[in-house]
Design a protein around this motif. Sequence first.
Motif, PDB file in Angstrom:
ATOM      1  N   ILE A  67       9.519   2.326   1.598  1.00 26.12           N
ATOM      2  CA  ILE A  67       9.522   1.506   0.200  1.00 26.12           C
ATOM      3  C   ILE A  67       8.364   0.675   0.355  1.00 26.12           C
ATOM      4  CG2 ILE A  67      10.560  -0.389  -1.120  1.00 26.12           C
ATOM      5  CD1 ILE A  67      12.438   2.252  -1.078  1.00 26.12           C
ATOM      6  N   LYS A  68       7.933  -0.400   1.075  1.00 20.42           N
ATOM      7  CA  LYS A  68       7.046  -1.171   1.328  1.00 20.42           C
ATOM      8  C   LYS A  68       5.475  -0.408   0.784  1.00 20.42           C
ATOM      9  CE  LYS A  68       4.883  -4.879   3.831  1.00 20.42           C
ATOM     10  NZ  LYS A  68       4.839  -5.475   5.067  1.00 20.42           N
ATOM     11  N   PRO A  69       5.195   0.835   1.777  1.00 21.00           N
ATOM     12  CA  PRO A  69       3.898   1.224   1.185  1.00 21.00           C
ATOM     13  C   PRO A  69       3.835   1.786  -0.317  1.00 21.00           C
ATOM     14  CG  PRO A  69       4.924   2.465   2.826  1.00 21.00           C
ATOM     15  CD  PRO A  69       5.717   1.121   2.684  1.00 21.00           C
ATOM     16  N   ALA A  70       5.222   2.513  -0.686  1.00 18.23           N
ATOM     17  CA  ALA A  70       5.211   3.118  -1.935  1.00 18.23           C
ATOM     18  C   ALA A  70       4.917   1.944  -2.958  1.00 18.23           C
ATOM     19  CB  ALA A  70       6.086   3.804  -2.148  1.00 18.23           C
ATOM     20  N   ALA A  71       5.749   0.844  -2.806  1.00 16.83           N
ATOM     21  CA  ALA A  71       5.787  -0.253  -3.926  1.00 16.83           C
ATOM     22  C   ALA A  71       4.130  -0.838  -4.013  1.00 16.83           C
ATOM     23  CB  ALA A  71       6.648  -1.262  -3.532  1.00 16.83           C
ATOM     24  N   GLN A  98      14.956  -4.560  -2.107  1.00 16.46           N
ATOM     25  CA  GLN A  98      15.030  -6.148  -2.872  1.00 16.46           C
ATOM     26  C   GLN A  98      13.965  -6.803  -2.157  1.00 16.46           C
ATOM     27  OE1 GLN A  98      16.174  -7.188  -5.402  1.00 16.46           O
ATOM     28  NE2 GLN A  98      15.035  -9.156  -5.260  1.00 16.46           N
ATOM     29  N   ARG A  99      13.724  -6.782  -0.741  1.00 16.29           N
ATOM     30  CA  ARG A  99      12.885  -7.354  -0.132  1.00 16.29           C
ATOM     31  C   ARG A  99      11.264  -7.214  -0.193  1.00 16.29           C
ATOM     32  NH1 ARG A  99      14.747  -6.521   4.730  1.00 16.29           N
ATOM     33  NH2 ARG A  99      13.147  -4.848   5.234  1.00 16.29           N
ATOM     34  N   GLU A 100      11.329  -5.613  -0.142  1.00 16.14           N
ATOM     35  CA  GLU A 100       9.885  -5.058  -0.237  1.00 16.14           C
ATOM     36  C   GLU A 100       9.509  -4.700  -1.659  1.00 16.14           C
ATOM     37  OE1 GLU A 100       8.047  -5.294   2.150  1.00 16.14           O
ATOM     38  OE2 GLU A 100       9.560  -5.762   3.821  1.00 16.14           O
ATOM     39  N   VAL A 104       9.486  -3.722  -8.578  1.00 14.75           N
ATOM     40  CA  VAL A 104       9.509  -2.410  -8.856  1.00 14.75           C
ATOM     41  C   VAL A 104      10.594  -1.704  -9.320  1.00 14.75           C
ATOM     42  CG1 VAL A 104       8.691  -0.068  -7.638  1.00 14.75           C
ATOM     43  CG2 VAL A 104       7.286  -2.261  -7.246  1.00 14.75           C
ATOM     44  N   ARG A 105      10.261  -0.751 -10.199  1.00 17.94           N
ATOM     45  CA  ARG A 105      11.603   0.177 -10.774  1.00 17.94           C
ATOM     46  C   ARG A 105      11.608   1.251  -9.629  1.00 17.94           C
ATOM     47  NH1 ARG A 105      11.755   4.148 -15.576  1.00 17.94           N
ATOM     48  NH2 ARG A 105      13.893   4.598 -15.324  1.00 17.94           N
ATOM     49  N   ARG A 145       4.906   7.453 -10.052  1.00 15.71           N
ATOM     50  CA  ARG A 145       3.901   7.964  -9.648  1.00 15.71           C
ATOM     51  C   ARG A 145       3.601   7.881  -8.366  1.00 15.71           C
ATOM     52  NH1 ARG A 145       4.019   9.979 -13.880  1.00 15.71           N
ATOM     53  NH2 ARG A 145       2.863   9.479 -15.729  1.00 15.71           N
ATOM     54  N   ARG A 146       4.519   7.293  -7.573  1.00 16.09           N
ATOM     55  CA  ARG A 146       4.539   7.394  -6.091  1.00 16.09           C
ATOM     56  C   ARG A 146       5.956   7.637  -5.732  1.00 16.09           C
ATOM     57  NH1 ARG A 146      -0.240   8.078  -4.427  1.00 16.09           N
ATOM     58  NH2 ARG A 146      -1.605   6.411  -5.159  1.00 16.09           N
ATOM     59  N   ALA A 147       6.105   8.455  -4.429  1.00 19.22           N
ATOM     60  CA  ALA A 147       7.348   8.841  -3.845  1.00 19.22           C
ATOM     61  C   ALA A 147       7.421   8.525  -2.547  1.00 19.22           C
ATOM     62  CB  ALA A 147       7.451  10.300  -4.245  1.00 19.22           C
TER      63      ALA A 147
END
Length: 168
Positions: A67-71, A98-100, A104-105, A145-147
Amino acid sequence: MADSAHVPYGEKSPAAVAARARAIADRFVRLRAKAIVVACNTATAAAIGELRALHPGRIIIGVEPAIKPAAHLTASGVIGVFATTGTLASPRFAALAQREAPEVRILLKPCPQWVRLVEQGELEGAAGDAARAPAGAGTARRGRRRAGAGLHAFPFLRAAIQAAAGPA
């Protein structure tokens, strides 16, 4: 040690996954392992806290969806996460998101058959296409746009995931 007899974990109940993780961790403790890696997002979500509480002083490492890198990489503010149902439904995953990625949707895409595809070597063909299609459908249209792939086996399906979801 692999747990081939009991995988995939993603569609099992959190209690069943936690029980299996405890049994495996207990075996490693009996073998005097200095560190234990819970190399499964679903098992991490279901049991990492309990394992650390049961075995204080032992190094216990878990894995989580990216999640963190994608966000941080998304320009659109929207990411898609492909993972097992168990991972996506867990309170641990919700806290991670929620933390990272609070701004972001996140489009959650449960992929219950993907582990089986990789385990059985069905990376291409009709069965694989049918299992991947529902997960990829619509993510690009909804602004993803990111997965992030939330399972250790998913890199084996990278080309198929990209084909189903559209370009990043």
